[in-house]
Each structure stands twice: as C-alpha cells, then as structure tokens.
Write a protein that holds these residues in place. Structure first.
Motif, mmCIF file in Angstrom:
data_model
loop_
_atom_site.group_PDB
_atom_site.id
_atom_site.type_symbol
_atom_site.label_atom_id
_atom_site.label_comp_id
_atom_site.label_asym_id
_atom_site.label_seq_id
_atom_site.Cartn_x
_atom_site.Cartn_y
_atom_site.Cartn_z
ATOM 1 N N MET A 95 55.941 24.526 38.845
ATOM 2 C CA MET A 95 56.839 24.890 39.061
ATOM 3 C C MET A 95 56.843 26.827 37.601
ATOM 4 O O MET A 95 57.270 27.822 38.302
ATOM 5 C CB MET A 95 58.413 24.996 38.332
ATOM 6 N N GLU A 96 55.728 26.747 36.996
ATOM 7 C CA GLU A 96 56.176 27.485 35.859
ATOM 8 C C GLU A 96 54.360 28.612 35.077
ATOM 9 O O GLU A 96 55.061 27.977 34.204
ATOM 10 C CB GLU A 96 57.286 27.794 34.962
ATOM 11 N N THR A 97 53.364 27.740 36.134
ATOM 12 C CA THR A 97 51.972 28.368 35.253
ATOM 13 C C THR A 97 52.118 29.954 35.186
ATOM 14 O O THR A 97 52.111 30.926 35.739
ATOM 15 C CB THR A 97 51.625 28.829 37.207
ATOM 16 N N TYR A 98 51.344 29.524 33.899
ATOM 17 C CA TYR A 98 51.350 30.957 33.218
ATOM 18 C C TYR A 98 50.200 31.478 33.702
ATOM 19 O O TYR A 98 48.942 31.217 34.273
ATOM 20 C CB TYR A 98 51.318 30.797 31.738
ATOM 21 N N GLU A 99 50.088 33.094 34.113
ATOM 22 C CA GLU A 99 49.128 33.956 34.904
ATOM 23 C C GLU A 99 48.188 34.635 33.998
ATOM 24 O O GLU A 99 49.499 35.745 33.232
ATOM 25 C CB GLU A 99 49.784 34.694 35.959
ATOM 26 N N ALA A 100 47.385 34.318 32.721
ATOM 27 C CA ALA A 100 46.686 35.010 31.535
ATOM 28 C C ALA A 100 45.640 35.909 32.052
ATOM 29 O O ALA A 100 45.553 35.786 32.191
ATOM 30 C CB ALA A 100 45.384 33.974 31.015
ATOM 31 N N VAL A 101 46.849 36.685 32.994
ATOM 32 C CA VAL A 101 46.111 38.423 33.405
ATOM 33 C C VAL A 101 46.892 39.524 32.872
ATOM 34 O O VAL A 101 48.265 39.279 32.945
ATOM 35 C CB VAL A 101 45.995 38.154 35.195
ATOM 36 N N PRO A 102 46.444 41.109 33.258
ATOM 37 C CA PRO A 102 46.867 41.454 33.078
ATOM 38 C C PRO A 102 48.616 41.523 33.843
ATOM 39 O O PRO A 102 47.728 41.224 36.035
ATOM 40 C CB PRO A 102 46.082 42.495 33.103
ATOM 41 N N TRP A 103 49.167 42.787 33.995
ATOM 42 C CA TRP A 103 50.219 42.290 34.899
ATOM 43 C C TRP A 103 50.222 43.063 36.055
ATOM 44 O O TRP A 103 50.517 42.080 37.692
ATOM 45 C CB TRP A 103 51.537 44.234 34.189
ATOM 46 N N LYS A 104 49.377 44.410 36.422
ATOM 47 C CA LYS A 104 49.076 44.570 38.294
ATOM 48 C C LYS A 104 48.106 42.744 38.619
ATOM 49 O O LYS A 104 48.412 43.328 40.125
ATOM 50 C CB LYS A 104 48.127 46.182 37.694
#
Ligand code: FE2
Ligand code: FE2
Length: 288
Positions: A95-104
């Motif tokens: 439900m709240e997977t953190y995306e460790a990537v730049p915004w775009k």
C-alpha cells in the motif's frame, strides 16, 4: 463566479479489487454528483488509489476514471500514490511502497506528467498544489516558497496531509501528518502562516470532513474519503469579497472509522461537517 470542488481519498482500485471490494461501484455513484456541481476545477488531494506506488497501472486506471468525468481537474498524490517515507514503505510494502527514485520516475509523476508543485489560476484564486515526501527529496517546498513570494492575490494551498490535528478526540487526535512528513511539516506550516494571501489549506488523508485553524486566520479544510468514506467534499465559490464553502455529499459511505476509535462521539458528527450556513472565508486578509 469561480467554483472549485474539493474531494479526496478515492482509493480507486482496478478489478479484481484487493483491499476494498466494491470500491469502483461506490466511486461511480459519485460521478453524477460531481458533474452536477459544474466546477471550474475539481481538486483531488491524494490517495487517488490504494496501491499506486506499488503498481503504476492503478494510477493509470484512476487517471482514466478522472478523465472520464469530463471536468477540468487537478490531482496530487497521497501516501498510497507516492509513499511518504521508507518506514511506512517497510511497514506497508504494497500500500505504501517507497519509491527511492527521483520525482520524475515515480509512478505518480510519470502517470500524471506533473511537477511536485503545480500552480493553477482560477478566476481571482491561485491554487498551489504540493506533493510532499519526508525530507522533501523533490524540492517541492523550495518551489512553494518561491511561488508564495510571488503571490499578488488570494491563494489556496493543496496538500495531502493535515498540518494540525483535525479532531480533539478519537483516532484523529493523533492520526494526521505524524509518521508521514514529520520532518518537513513545520516548514510547510510556517511558509503558509507567513503569507497572509494564503486563505485556506485543503487536504485529505483523515477520511473525515473537518474544519480547523492552522493559526491566525488560516483555515484547514479536510475533505472526506470519497470512496471508502466519509464520502463528502467541499464546494468553494468565489462570491464578491468572500469564498463561500459548502458541504458536498458523495455517493459512498458517510463514515469510515469504527465506533471504537471515535471516543464517545456520534459517527456522523465525527465524520461530517454539519454547518447549516456556508463557511465564509474572506479573500483578503484583515488589516490589523
Ligand atoms: Fe486515504
Ligand atoms: Fe493518506
């Protein structure tokens, strides 16, 4: 007249629905209600999906649903569309997977093709919609600070998280920004309080329709959760020198939190704003 309609927390899911069976049919019941308000702009303050940060197709699905309304709209992500931090991501890996990537490269930004701060002019109102993650890796607050400095008329700021508690009692006395954006909440709040042309802060996340004060004249409005409840939003009309705010009932459940989390409060009183008269927010700050 300029009319903004504010809803939040759709928690849309593609079939087969994984967390909220029936949510798509519930949301569809709100479509004619939203269309009947005929807004200049519909704003949606996050949690468009239940797990869009894990599965981009969920965000693409809700984008199609929003496009199908036939209304101009502006949507920002909530913690289920753009996870707030790694701790939440570890605790709720779907439900709240953190995306460790730049915004775009986040699922939200790539689906909605927008920046962490979106600025829209509607009649006399400037709307500033911010997508915020813990630590602000996307530089949204810097963009907001510059935009607030440039204001020359009344503004509404949109975010997902309430910045002060929305209730004195029950679950919402503590469920708000805490655990999501603790490290950047003060900066956001201080930016808003330092610019008197900001007339209201519109948010979601708490699944209740509430009115609170952030400090001074600045009002915080939370819309309910249009899908899972409390299914209610706000109609904001510019009328003369004021913004007149009324409740908009949605087509879903009228309450969300279970009775045991409400203290002794009546569930409808807890979840819905019950004012008979419109809430009046002057568009100009009072001169002191
Ligand atoms: Fe939500
Ligand atoms: Fe949320």
């Amino acid at each position: 007249m300029t009319r903004i309609v504010h809803v939040s927390d759709l928690h849309f899911e593609l079939a087969p629905e994984r967390f909220k069976p029936g949510i798509r049919q519930i949301l569809d019941r709100s479509i004619p209600l939203l269309q009947a308000t005929d807004p200049d702009l519909l704003v949606v303050t996050g949690d468009l999906t239940s797990y869009g940060c894990f599965d981009r197709s969920q965000l693409m699905g809700v984008r199609r649903w929003l496009d199908g309304l036939g209304l101009a709209y502006l949507a920002i992500p909530g913690n289920h569309d753009l996870s707030a931090n790694t701790v939440r991501g570890s605790a709720y890996p779907i439900m709240e997977t953190y995306e460790a990537v730049p915004w775009k490269r986040t699922n939200f930004a790539s689906t909605f093709d927008q920046e962490p701060l979106v600025i829209v002019q509607e009649g006399p109102l400037t709307l500033l919609a911010i997508a915020l993650r813990e630590g602000d890796p996307d530089g949204a607050l810097e963009q907001l600070s510059a935009a607030l400095d440039d204001l020359d008329g009344p503004a509404l700021v949109l975010g997902h998280y309430p910045l002060v508690a929305t209730k004195d009692l029950g679950v919402l006395a503590t469920f708000g920004y805490e655990g999501y954006i603790d490290g950047v909440r003060d900066r956001l709040l201080n930016l808003l309080l330092a610019q008197p042309l900001v007339r209201a802060y519109l948010c979601g996340h708490v699944h209740a329709q509430t009115v609170t004060t952030l400090g001074g004249e600045l009002v915080q409005l939370s819309a309910g959760g249009l899908g899972p409840g409390a299914s209610a939003g706000w109609i904001l009309d510019v009328k003369g020198p004021n913004l007149e705010v009324r409740s908009l009932p949605g087509g879903g459940p009228r309450a969300f939190w279970p009775q045991e989390m409400l203290g002794d409060c009546d569930p409808l009183d807890y979840h819905l704003w019950c004012g008979n008269e419109p809430l009046i927010i002057p568009l100009s700050p009072s001169v002191s």
